[in-house]
Design a protein around this motif. Structure first.
Motif, PDB file in Angstrom:
ATOM      1  N   ILE A  31     -15.017 -22.409 -32.141  1.00 24.68           N
ATOM      2  CA  ILE A  31     -14.681 -21.256 -31.104  1.00 24.68           C
ATOM      3  C   ILE A  31     -13.199 -20.926 -31.690  1.00 24.68           C
ATOM      4  O   ILE A  31     -12.059 -21.521 -31.574  1.00 24.68           O
ATOM      5  CB  ILE A  31     -14.625 -22.010 -29.660  1.00 24.68           C
ATOM      6  N   PRO A  32     -13.074 -19.870 -32.360  1.00 22.94           N
ATOM      7  CA  PRO A  32     -11.883 -19.128 -32.962  1.00 22.94           C
ATOM      8  C   PRO A  32     -10.835 -19.049 -32.065  1.00 22.94           C
ATOM      9  O   PRO A  32     -10.776 -18.576 -31.054  1.00 22.94           O
ATOM     10  CB  PRO A  32     -12.418 -17.856 -33.408  1.00 22.94           C
ATOM     11  N   HIS A  33      -9.632 -19.585 -32.540  1.00 27.10           N
ATOM     12  CA  HIS A  33      -8.364 -19.546 -31.943  1.00 27.10           C
ATOM     13  C   HIS A  33      -7.241 -18.760 -32.622  1.00 27.10           C
ATOM     14  O   HIS A  33      -7.256 -18.791 -33.841  1.00 27.10           O
ATOM     15  CB  HIS A  33      -7.803 -20.807 -31.680  1.00 27.10           C
ATOM     16  N   ALA A  34      -6.380 -18.121 -31.941  1.00 24.00           N
ATOM     17  CA  ALA A  34      -5.256 -17.345 -32.672  1.00 24.00           C
ATOM     18  C   ALA A  34      -4.013 -18.155 -32.030  1.00 24.00           C
ATOM     19  O   ALA A  34      -3.923 -18.693 -30.842  1.00 24.00           O
ATOM     20  CB  ALA A  34      -5.237 -15.935 -32.112  1.00 24.00           C
ATOM     21  N   VAL A  35      -3.116 -17.984 -33.025  1.00 24.89           N
ATOM     22  CA  VAL A  35      -1.589 -18.483 -32.727  1.00 24.89           C
ATOM     23  C   VAL A  35      -1.148 -17.540 -31.827  1.00 24.89           C
ATOM     24  O   VAL A  35      -1.205 -16.320 -32.115  1.00 24.89           O
ATOM     25  CB  VAL A  35      -0.825 -18.846 -34.131  1.00 24.89           C
ATOM     26  N   LYS A  36      -0.419 -18.191 -30.703  1.00 23.16           N
ATOM     27  CA  LYS A  36       0.338 -17.065 -29.874  1.00 23.16           C
ATOM     28  C   LYS A  36       1.407 -16.493 -30.421  1.00 23.16           C
ATOM     29  O   LYS A  36       2.047 -16.897 -31.382  1.00 23.16           O
ATOM     30  CB  LYS A  36       0.782 -17.974 -28.574  1.00 23.16           C
ATOM     31  N   ASN A  37       1.805 -15.263 -29.950  1.00 21.45           N
ATOM     32  CA  ASN A  37       2.771 -14.458 -30.487  1.00 21.45           C
ATOM     33  C   ASN A  37       4.160 -15.101 -30.550  1.00 21.45           C
ATOM     34  O   ASN A  37       4.520 -15.796 -29.673  1.00 21.45           O
ATOM     35  CB  ASN A  37       3.025 -13.269 -29.600  1.00 21.45           C
TER      36      ASN A  37
ATOM     37  N   ASP B 226      -5.596 -12.154 -39.851  1.00 18.29           N
ATOM     38  CA  ASP B 226      -5.220 -11.234 -38.994  1.00 18.29           C
ATOM     39  C   ASP B 226      -5.755 -11.921 -37.640  1.00 18.29           C
ATOM     40  O   ASP B 226      -5.034 -11.514 -36.678  1.00 18.29           O
ATOM     41  CB  ASP B 226      -5.563  -9.999 -39.407  1.00 18.29           C
ATOM     42  N   GLU B 227      -6.961 -12.224 -37.497  1.00 16.48           N
ATOM     43  CA  GLU B 227      -7.454 -12.449 -36.232  1.00 16.48           C
ATOM     44  C   GLU B 227      -6.694 -13.756 -35.674  1.00 16.48           C
ATOM     45  O   GLU B 227      -6.802 -13.965 -34.633  1.00 16.48           O
ATOM     46  CB  GLU B 227      -8.878 -12.793 -36.678  1.00 16.48           C
ATOM     47  N   MET B 228      -6.542 -14.702 -36.551  1.00 17.55           N
ATOM     48  CA  MET B 228      -5.860 -15.787 -36.319  1.00 17.55           C
ATOM     49  C   MET B 228      -4.196 -15.319 -35.838  1.00 17.55           C
ATOM     50  O   MET B 228      -3.403 -16.357 -35.399  1.00 17.55           O
ATOM     51  CB  MET B 228      -5.602 -16.922 -37.480  1.00 17.55           C
TER      52      MET B 228
ATOM     53  N   THR C 262      -1.592 -22.080 -28.971  1.00 21.39           N
ATOM     54  CA  THR C 262      -2.704 -21.203 -29.402  1.00 21.39           C
ATOM     55  C   THR C 262      -3.530 -21.105 -28.502  1.00 21.39           C
ATOM     56  O   THR C 262      -3.470 -21.512 -27.207  1.00 21.39           O
ATOM     57  CB  THR C 262      -3.794 -22.048 -30.474  1.00 21.39           C
ATOM     58  N   GLU C 263      -4.561 -19.797 -28.418  1.00 22.66           N
ATOM     59  CA  GLU C 263      -5.237 -19.485 -27.400  1.00 22.66           C
ATOM     60  C   GLU C 263      -6.456 -19.078 -27.883  1.00 22.66           C
ATOM     61  O   GLU C 263      -6.774 -18.564 -29.051  1.00 22.66           O
ATOM     62  CB  GLU C 263      -4.591 -18.152 -26.456  1.00 22.66           C
ATOM     63  N   GLU C 264      -7.794 -19.139 -27.250  1.00 22.80           N
ATOM     64  CA  GLU C 264      -9.175 -18.758 -27.695  1.00 22.80           C
ATOM     65  C   GLU C 264      -9.096 -17.278 -27.968  1.00 22.80           C
ATOM     66  O   GLU C 264      -8.441 -16.368 -27.077  1.00 22.80           O
ATOM     67  CB  GLU C 264     -10.047 -19.289 -26.593  1.00 22.80           C
ATOM     68  N   ILE C 265      -9.695 -16.835 -28.831  1.00 20.90           N
ATOM     69  CA  ILE C 265      -9.779 -15.176 -29.209  1.00 20.90           C
ATOM     70  C   ILE C 265     -10.867 -14.726 -28.208  1.00 20.90           C
ATOM     71  O   ILE C 265     -12.040 -15.290 -28.373  1.00 20.90           O
ATOM     72  CB  ILE C 265     -10.121 -15.090 -30.722  1.00 20.90           C
ATOM     73  N   GLU C 266     -10.719 -13.873 -27.496  1.00 17.48           N
ATOM     74  CA  GLU C 266     -11.583 -13.469 -26.418  1.00 17.48           C
ATOM     75  C   GLU C 266     -12.779 -12.456 -27.406  1.00 17.48           C
ATOM     76  O   GLU C 266     -12.159 -11.543 -28.246  1.00 17.48           O
ATOM     77  CB  GLU C 266     -11.148 -12.427 -25.310  1.00 17.48           C
ATOM     78  N   GLU C 267     -13.854 -12.683 -27.006  1.00 19.82           N
ATOM     79  CA  GLU C 267     -15.105 -12.007 -27.730  1.00 19.82           C
ATOM     80  C   GLU C 267     -14.796 -11.678 -29.164  1.00 19.82           C
ATOM     81  O   GLU C 267     -14.588 -10.383 -29.676  1.00 19.82           O
ATOM     82  CB  GLU C 267     -15.095 -10.308 -26.942  1.00 19.82           C
TER      83      GLU C 267
ATOM     84  N   ILE D 278       2.969 -27.522 -43.653  1.00 19.57           N
ATOM     85  CA  ILE D 278       3.448 -25.910 -43.839  1.00 19.57           C
ATOM     86  C   ILE D 278       3.703 -25.584 -42.077  1.00 19.57           C
ATOM     87  O   ILE D 278       2.698 -25.784 -41.332  1.00 19.57           O
ATOM     88  CB  ILE D 278       2.634 -24.788 -44.424  1.00 19.57           C
ATOM     89  N   ASN D 279       4.479 -24.465 -41.988  1.00 17.94           N
ATOM     90  CA  ASN D 279       4.527 -23.859 -40.824  1.00 17.94           C
ATOM     91  C   ASN D 279       4.117 -22.312 -40.855  1.00 17.94           C
ATOM     92  O   ASN D 279       4.025 -21.940 -41.750  1.00 17.94           O
ATOM     93  CB  ASN D 279       6.170 -23.606 -40.348  1.00 17.94           C
ATOM     94  N   ILE D 280       3.239 -22.315 -39.698  1.00 18.25           N
ATOM     95  CA  ILE D 280       2.662 -20.781 -39.653  1.00 18.25           C
ATOM     96  C   ILE D 280       3.056 -20.324 -38.253  1.00 18.25           C
ATOM     97  O   ILE D 280       2.978 -21.140 -37.105  1.00 18.25           O
ATOM     98  CB  ILE D 280       1.107 -20.810 -39.562  1.00 18.25           C
ATOM     99  N   LYS D 281       3.286 -18.996 -38.088  1.00 21.51           N
ATOM    100  CA  LYS D 281       4.014 -18.295 -37.131  1.00 21.51           C
ATOM    101  C   LYS D 281       2.816 -17.256 -36.567  1.00 21.51           C
ATOM    102  O   LYS D 281       2.393 -16.297 -37.555  1.00 21.51           O
ATOM    103  CB  LYS D 281       5.306 -17.952 -37.540  1.00 21.51           C
ATOM    104  N   GLY D 282       2.750 -17.206 -35.390  1.00 17.14           N
ATOM    105  CA  GLY D 282       2.088 -16.180 -34.745  1.00 17.14           C
ATOM    106  C   GLY D 282       2.702 -14.674 -34.882  1.00 17.14           C
ATOM    107  O   GLY D 282       4.047 -14.740 -34.828  1.00 17.14           O
ATOM    108  N   SER D 283       2.161 -13.657 -34.823  1.00 14.41           N
ATOM    109  CA  SER D 283       2.717 -12.355 -34.922  1.00 14.41           C
ATOM    110  C   SER D 283       3.356 -11.934 -33.750  1.00 14.41           C
ATOM    111  O   SER D 283       3.195 -12.647 -32.531  1.00 14.41           O
ATOM    112  CB  SER D 283       1.645 -11.225 -35.445  1.00 14.41           C
ATOM    113  N   ASP D 284       4.344 -11.016 -33.937  1.00 16.39           N
ATOM    114  CA  ASP D 284       5.058 -10.534 -32.680  1.00 16.39           C
ATOM    115  C   ASP D 284       4.473  -9.154 -32.107  1.00 16.39           C
ATOM    116  O   ASP D 284       5.077  -8.237 -31.396  1.00 16.39           O
ATOM    117  CB  ASP D 284       6.552 -10.280 -32.914  1.00 16.39           C
TER     118      ASP D 284
END
Length: 531
Positions: free
Chosen positions: A275-281, A206-208, A246-251, A295-301
């Motif tokens: 430094i944890p990153h998340a996939v952009k929406n 979820d954090e990703m 992707t973008e860095e997860i703030e705090e 495999i493909n992974i997709k950021g949430s909307d």
């Protein structure tokens, strides 16, 4: 004793110049009080003190009637004997003010003292263990932790791996001893060097910022728990390299930092944290999974929000919040967009607050609940009066009994036609709504009185029970006593038999319970949205 006996009287009203007698307390022409305020400062201070501490006969008559004769104050008020009692609205506001003030104070004391009930509530909502107030020992441990952290910084600059390893071991031991160490009920993943990463694989995904229907989640769930962390770390390394999608997860939370902490070196002595990153929406990236498999992974909307996304929600404009509500297909609360936005903002705020400081967040929510409870009473009392009007209305009884009365009439008519009866018992067709009923305000007075008395009983008996150390027992006894008091009050005011009163009191209890929950939910949601 009348409060006016100690007033300094005047012979002529200063407002309208009407001549007054010595016995006159108020001017018969304009209504101004017959009291000369031109007095020395000492006398004026005495009168102010007297005004705060003096209780006239209305107070004593009201208390006497409440505790000795249930229902008497309502019965006397409706029959016109009102001068001897405190007015219903004033009585309710006086008692409710003290009641809610005491409730707020009780919450503060219980939370600060870590009462067992509130401690359990806080742990359940925030997932963190509530610790006691700092003692000299805990302060000493925190001081030593700070010292060891400073040593680690110096060893890292000097490349002294032996000293760094020893300082890190000492730091971990101190953190385990500290009462402020977070304890989570979630699955604990052991690591000899990092300690415990108190976060589940689902929470990491979820954090990703990965969607629930994504291939990655399905693959991770099939793995044994002891292999999930290693795979997710390898995937996180690949996510970090994709700077476009992707973008860095703030705090990020401490749990997430621990999850992505690794040890390197031949003797696994050095620690480093990704430094944890998340996939952009809505972004899609390819990662290698299990060797060369892509495999493909997709950021949430936006339907799945990580900590960083939740923090951004608190800063979003109304238009951005509306777009999120539309995207998630959430209907406006009560048809009002501002309430829906308020619910989204505040639910997100408290979601983060409970993770950050469960005690503080719980205290805020508890006080918010007290405010919603006090607001709810202004809607609940008129509704209860309406329920009383329905149950004690003769016209309601007439409507319910009409089919039976009509059958009696028809049976009597048939018996008369075949001459089994020479005379008819029921000569007139029964009316659908026969009989008179009480006015609504009469039921409203009863509702105001009974709620004020309930708060008063809680204050006196439960407050006394808390003082002697038996709050639970006194609360149970008080609730049982109030139910008996309520039944006697109904019988006194409405003057019906004991069986009818018992039946109607049970019906009222169930109707009141459902109404209470419905009104509390709506007022609570409204108060929460507008907070």
């Amino acid at each position: 004793m009348s409060i006016h006996k100690k007033r300094r009287k005047v012979e002529i009203c200063h407002n309208c110049h009407t001549v007054l007698s010595v016995e006159t307390n108020f001017c018969p022409h304009c209504g101004q009080e017959n009291h000369d305020l031109k007095v020395p400062l000492g006398h004026l201070a005495f009168e102010v003190f007297e005004g705060f501490t003096h209780f006239d006969t209305k107070f004593y008559n009201t208390m006497k009637a409440i505790f000795l004769t249930p229902g008497k104050i309502t019965k006397d008020f409706l029959e016109g004997r009102r001068g001897r009692y405190v007015p219903p609205v004033r009585l309710y506001f006086s008692v409710a003010f003290v009641f809610f003030l005491a409730l707020d104070k009780m919450i503060d004391n219980a939370v600060s003292a870590k009462d067992n009930f509130f401690e359990g509530m806080i742990e359940g909502l925030s997932g963190t263990k509530v610790v006691s107030v700092a003692t000299p020992d805990t302060k000493k441990i925190q001081k030593n932790i700070k010292i060891e952290q400073e040593k680690i910084d110096r060893y890292e600059d000097s490349d002294d791996t032996t000293g760094l390893f020893a300082a890190q071991n000492r730091l971990r031991k101190l953190q385990k001893e500290s009462d402020s160490t977070r304890v989570s009920t979630k699955r604990k993943i052991a690591n000899d060097f990092v300690g415990y990463a108190n976060i589940s694989a689902d929470a990491v995904i979820d954090e990703m910022n990965i969607q629930y229907n994504d291939t990655l989640r399905k693959l991770i769930e099939k793995l044994p728990e002891n292999q999930q962390r290693e795979i997710l770390i390898s995937i996180q390394k690949q996510i970090i390299t994709d700077t476009l999608n992707t973008e860095e997860i703030e705090e990020p939370s401490n749990d997430l930092r621990n999850y992505f902490t690794e040890t390197i070196g031949k003797k696994r002595q050095l620690l480093y944290t990704l430094i944890p990153h998340a996939v952009k929406n809505n972004s899609i990236i390819k990662i290698k999974y299990d060797g060369d498999t892509l495999i493909n992974i997709k950021g949430s909307d936006g339907s799945l929000e990580n900590v960083a996304y939740k923090k951004r929600i608190l800063k979003m404009s109304d238009a951005e919040l509306d777009s999120i509500l539309v995207k998630n297909k959430k209907a406006d609360f009560m048809g009002i967009k501002s309430l829906s936005r308020g619910l989204l903002r505040n639910s997100t705020y408290y979601d983060l607050a409970f993770s950050d400081d469960g005690v503080k967040a719980f205290s805020e929510v508890a006080h918010l609940g007290v405010g919603a409870f006090s607001l709810m009473m202004f809607f609940l009392m008129p509704i209860v009066a309406f329920l009383l009007k329905i149950i004690y209305s003769k016209r309601t009884h007439s409507i319910i009994s009409y089919p039976f009365r009509l059958l009696k009439y028809m049976w009597d008519w048939a018996m008369y036609l075949v001459r089994f009866r020479k005379t008819r018992r029921y000569r007139h067709v029964p009316h659908l709504m026969a009989g008179q009923t009480r006015y609504y305000y009469e039921h409203l007075i009863f509702s105001i009185h009974i709620h004020a008395i309930f708060f008063l009983m809680i204050l006196i008996f439960v407050g006394g029970g808390m003082a002697i150390g038996f709050p639970g027992s006194t609360l149970a006894i008080t609730m049982l006593g109030f139910f008996l008091y309520f039944i006697i009050s109904l019988k006194t005011v409405y003057r019906q038999g004991i069986l009818k009163t018992l039946l109607k009191s049970v019906i009222l209890f169930f109707m009141y319970s459902m109404t209470f929950m419905m009104v509390l939910i709506f007022t609570g949601a409204f108060k929460f949205a507008m907070a």
